[in-house]
Design a protein around this motif. Structure first.
Motif, PDB file in Angstrom:
ATOM      1  N   THR A 180      -4.600   6.213   4.163  1.00  0.00           N
ATOM      2  CA  THR A 180      -3.485   5.292   4.435  1.00  0.00           C
ATOM      3  C   THR A 180      -3.950   4.183   5.376  1.00  0.00           C
ATOM      4  OG1 THR A 180      -1.856   7.014   4.101  1.00  0.00           O
ATOM      5  CG2 THR A 180      -1.174   5.154   5.453  1.00  0.00           C
ATOM      6  N   ILE A 230       0.878  -1.176   0.000  1.00  0.00           N
ATOM      7  CA  ILE A 230       0.000   0.000   0.000  1.00  0.00           C
ATOM      8  C   ILE A 230       0.915   1.225   0.000  1.00  0.00           C
ATOM      9  CG2 ILE A 230      -1.862  -1.194   1.258  1.00  0.00           C
ATOM     10  CD1 ILE A 230      -0.424   1.585   3.138  1.00  0.00           C
ATOM     11  N   GLY A 282      -5.580  -3.813   2.816  1.00  0.00           N
ATOM     12  CA  GLY A 282      -4.391  -4.559   2.392  1.00  0.00           C
ATOM     13  C   GLY A 282      -4.100  -5.734   3.308  1.00  0.00           C
ATOM     14  N   ALA A 312       4.016  -1.405   3.620  1.00  0.00           N
ATOM     15  CA  ALA A 312       3.616  -0.019   3.372  1.00  0.00           C
ATOM     16  C   ALA A 312       4.805   0.717   2.770  1.00  0.00           C
ATOM     17  CB  ALA A 312       3.203   0.647   4.680  1.00  0.00           C
ATOM     18  N   SER A 348      -6.363   1.898   3.601  1.00  0.00           N
ATOM     19  CA  SER A 348      -5.615   0.982   2.716  1.00  0.00           C
ATOM     20  C   SER A 348      -4.938  -0.115   3.521  1.00  0.00           C
ATOM     21  CB  SER A 348      -4.541   1.740   1.931  1.00  0.00           C
ATOM     22  OG  SER A 348      -5.067   2.845   1.287  1.00  0.00           O
ATOM     23  N   ILE A 364      -1.342  -0.858  -4.049  1.00  0.00           N
ATOM     24  CA  ILE A 364      -2.597  -0.134  -3.831  1.00  0.00           C
ATOM     25  C   ILE A 364      -2.263   1.346  -3.652  1.00  0.00           C
ATOM     26  CG2 ILE A 364      -4.590   0.104  -2.293  1.00  0.00           C
ATOM     27  CD1 ILE A 364      -4.221  -2.878  -1.558  1.00  0.00           C
TER      28      ILE A 364
END
Ligand SMILES: Cc1cc2nc3c(=O)[nH]c(=O)nc-3n(C[C@H](O)[C@H](O)[C@H](O)COP(=O)(O)OP(=O)(O)OC[C@H]3O[C@@H](n4cnc5c(N)ncnc54)[C@H](O)[C@@H]3O)c2cc1C
Length: 324
Positions: free
Chosen positions: A20, A7, A27, A40, A23, A93
């Protein structure tokens, strides 16, 4: 090939965006479903300390570069492309917000991967990624099963509650270097701060929101009277602001402000994803629209299929009568 789920940890002026965490929550589910790691990717300048908030990921890949200090799709995509070529994740993502818009599309082009944009959900089914997407302002929904080793996912805000993506865990951080051969084709020149002299719509308990369905600037004045009777303020969708019927400081949505009043009364607003992004978290949403199939009714707590012009005077009189 790592095959991991990445992500992009979007940050805006040194603060992580809510998407964030959305996600990260999404994720996490997808990575667990595929039996791979969730990573991340944090891009920026002097932002490594933000990694302590990304504990929902198994690890953080941090890139620090002055070219990444301000948001910019070309620099971000170039950095991500270099990382992707080295580490070969299964999916990246990327948020579809004003800060990151364009990054995913450019990334897909640079690494030759399919881009599935406008995703509102993503899941793992029998080892495959399956994405649910919204098209044409929310009027069409499509389910996409991307093929290939790598897919770029453009994610709409609102896929998961941000709190599901928060964690106190301090994740391991891997620092990576990138280079920029060319000047980015797009650079941020300056920030334009909202007009501080106008009403702050982010602080209102009641918002009467008008959309294109309000039909004319004169009718905005009627909505102002209704808002005054409720002790609130008027805001609008982008077409209303673009036509100059309300100032930019009253725009709700992707390119406007995020609001969370106690009551959001939407009059003649279709409910395009870019508008919903700015108001979907309001605890009470009432929508008035003449089209029974308007997407705003998918998120409204109460909906009225009616002509907003008929409703405004009736509502105002009722509110004033109730208030004595
Ligand atoms: C990058 C990007 C950023 C964007 N940012 C934003 C943003 O910040 N905010 C935003 O709002 N949009 C934004 N948009 C635009 C967004 O996609 C939509 O076009 C916009 O939200 C539509 O506004 P609307 O609902 O007022 O108009 P429309 O979609 O035209 O809807 C009007 C609605 O009014 C209804 N209606 C018509 N007459 C009446 C009546 N008499 N009574 C009741 N209902 C009636 C219709 O049935 C219709 O549902 C952005 C788009 C892009 C691409």
């Amino acid at each position: 090939m790592s095959g991991n789920i990445w992500i992009v940890a979007e940050q805006w002026r040194g603060k992580l965006s809510e998407i964030t965490f959305e996600s990260l929550a999404l994720g996490r589910e997808v990575a667990d479903g595929l039996g791979v790691k969730l990573q991340a990717v944090l891009l920026g300048h002097d932002v490594q300390s933000l990694s302590t908030s990304l504990g929902m990921a198994d690890s953080v890949i941090c890139v620090d570069h002055t070219e990444l200090a301000d948001p910019g799709a070309s620099a971000q995509a170039s950095a991500l492309a270099q990382l992707v070529r080295q580490q070969k994740p299964r999916a990246v993502i990327v948020p579809l917000t004003n800060v990151s818009l364009g990054t995913g599309t450019l990334l897909g082009e640079q690494v030759g991967a399919p881009v599935v944009n406008f995703c509102k959900d993503l899941r793992a089914v029998d080892g495959q990624l399956v994405a649910d997407c919204v098209l044409y302002g929310g009027k069409i929904e499509a389910t996409v099963t991307p093929r290939g080793d790598l897919t770029v996912i453009g994610l709409w805000p609102g896929s998961r509650p941000p709190d599901k993506g928060r964690s106190d865990r301090n994740p391991p951080v891997e620092t990576q270097a990138v280079t920029f051969a060319d000047q980015p084709s797009v650079k941020l020149r300056s920030y334009i701060e909202p007009d501080a002299s106008d009403v702050d719509i982010t602080q209102q308990d009641v918002l009467v929101a008008v959309g294109r369905g309000i039909q004319s600037q004169e009718n905005v004045a009627l909505a102002e009277e209704l808002a005054a009777s409720l002790g609130g303020a008027v805001c609008g969708s982008r077409p209303v602001i673009d036509q100059g019927w309300l100032p930019l400081s009253r725009q709700v949505g992707k390119s406007g402000l995020n609001v969370k009043p106690k009551l959001y009364l939407a009059l003649g607003i279709s409910g395009a994803p870019e508008h919903l992004e700015g108001m979907k978290d309001a605890p009470l949403i009432v929508a008035v629209n003449s089209d029974p199939d308007a997407p705003i009714f998918n998120i409204a707590h109460y909906g009225v299929v009616a002509d907003a012009m008929d409703m405004i005077p009736t509502l105002k009189e009722t509110v004033l009568a109730l208030r004595g």
